[in-house]
Design an enzyme around this catalytic site. Structure first.
Site: not given
Ligand code: RIB
Ligand code: CA
Length: 317
Positions: A10, A15, A39, A126, A167-168, A241-242
Site C-alpha cells: 500500500d 512500501d 495508507n 506489507t 495499522f496493517n 517498516h516494510d
C-alpha cells in the site's frame, strides 16, 4: 536461486523502499506487485507503485490493483503519515507514470503468477491483508504453490494506530486472522522489530551522497516521512517498516526470529486488531509464526543504500 516473490503493498513511503529492494537485489526475483487500500485508497496506492517503478526504471513487473476496502467495515487511511497522495514529498507531477497498470485485478494476477511459476512463490504483504485473505479463500487449490508468507504487521507489544493495534492489522483484522490461521509458514515483522530500523540523518546523507535522480527522490521521501513521524509520534527518525520483509529474504541472519503463537484480536473493545503474541508459550496454543525480534540495523541499511545505488545508476537521468 533467487527467491520468487509477489509484493502486496500500500505505497506508502516504506512500501516504496521495499519495492526498490526487491527489484534491486539478485537474491530476489520480483514476479509481480499487487496493491491494496491501506495508507491511501487503492487507486492512490496503485498509482504510487507505478510511480516508484517508473522512477527506478523497474520494467516488466506487472502491477495490479486489489481490494479497495477491508472484509468488514470502512477503509482506514494514514494520511497523517503518508500524505494526501500516499507518497507525499517528491513532486511526481500530474502525468501518468510510464509504467502501466495491469488490466487484471490483484487476485487474478496472483493466481496467474503462481500458476506460471515452476516453483512455489513467497508472498510479501506489507499493507492490510485483505488481498491475501481474499486470495486464500478464493483459491485453496493454489495454496501448495505458496512457499510462505513474510509480512509486515502487528507487534509483540503495543500498537501505533490504537494503543493495542498496528495499522496493517487494524485495517482488516478478519483478513489477518484468516492469514494467521491458514497453516501456511508465516514470518511476521511487527513494530517491535521495525521500530529499530530508523532512517537517521546519517542514513539520509549516505543516500543523498549517491547523487542520482533516484537517490534525490528517496531523500525527499525520507524527509517527508521524518516530518510526519516527528509530528505524530515524536520520533527522531522514521522507522522503515516494510523492507524488513525483503531484507529477511535476502539475508535471514539480519533479524532474529522466535516461533510463537500469534492470535488476532477481533472483538476487544479497546484491543481490536491487536496481534497477541504468546512469547512465553503460556497459552498452550501451537506456534503459527516466526516473529522478528532483533535487527542488525547496520546490515539492514547497507542493503537499502545499495539498492538505491544500483537502481539509481541503472536508471540514471
Ligand atoms: O504500521 C506500519 C505499516 O502500516 C507499514 O506497512 C506502513 O506502510 C503502513 O502500511
Ligand atoms: Ca505498508
Amino acid at each position: 536461486m533467487p527467491v520468487p516473490v509477489i509484493l502486496d503493498c500500500d505505497p506508502g513511503h516504506d512500501d516504496a523502499f521495499n519495492i526498490l529492494l526487491a527489484a534491486a537485489h539478485p537474491a530476489v526475483d520480483l514476479l509481480a506487485v499487487t496493491t491494496v487500500a491501506g495508507n491511501q485508497t487503492v487507486e492512490k496506492t496503485t498509482l504510487n507503485a507505478r510511480r516508484v517503478c517508473a522512477a527506478a526504471g523497474i520494467r516488466g513487473v506487472p502491477i495490479a490493483a486489489g481490494r479497495d476496502r477491508p472484509l468488514h467495515g470502512p477503509p482506514l487511511v494514514a494520511e497523517n503519515i503518508h500524505g494526501g497522495s500516499g507518497l507525499d514529498g517528491p513532486g511526481f507531477g500530474d502525468g501518468e507514470p510510464d509504467v502501466p497498470q495491469d488490466p487484471r485485478d490483484a487476485r487474478t494476477l496472483i493466481r496467474d503468477t503462481l500458476l506460471a511459476h515452476p516453483a512455489p512463490v513467497t508472498l510479501v504483504p506489507t499493507g492490510p491483508l485483505t488481498n491475501i485473505a481474499t486470495f486464500l479463500l478464493a483459491h485453496p487449490e493454489l495454496i501448495p504453490r505458496i512457499e510462505r508468507i513474510v509480512l509486515m504487521g502487528g507487534s509483540t507489544g503495543r500498537g501505533n494506530t490504537t494503543p493495542a493495534a498496528e495499522f496493517n492489522i487494524l485495517c482488516d483484522p478478519e483478513a489477518a486472522d484468516i492469514v494467521f490461521s491458514s497453516g501456511l509458514p508465516i514470518t511476521m515483522f511487527g513494530l517491535n522489530a521495525t521500530h529499530q530500523a530508523r532512517a537517521t540523518a546519517d542514513v539520509v546523507s549516505r543516500i543523498a551522497a549517491l547523487g542520482t535522480p533516484l537517490s534525490r527522490l528517496c531523500v525527499e521521501l525520507l524527509t517527508y516521512f521524518a516530518g510526519t513521524y516527528r509530528e505524530v509520534f515524536g520520533f527522531d527518525a522514521p522507522p522503515l517498516h516494510d523492507p524488513l520483509t525483503v531484507a529477511h529474504l535476502i539475508d535471514p541472519s539480519l533479524i532474529s526470529l522466535v516461533r510463537a503463537a500469534v492470535s488476532v484480536e477481533l472483538t476487544g473493545t479497546y484491543t481490536r486488531g491487536a496481534t497477541v503474541v504468546d512469547l512465553l508459550g503460556v497459552t498452550g496454543r501451537p506456534a503459527n509464526a516466526e516473529v522478528g525480534m532483533e535487527v542488525d540495523v547496520a546490515g539492514f541499511w547497507e542493503l537499502i543504500v545499495e539498492a538505491v545505488r544500483v537502481l539509481g545508476e541503472r536508471s540514471g537521468d
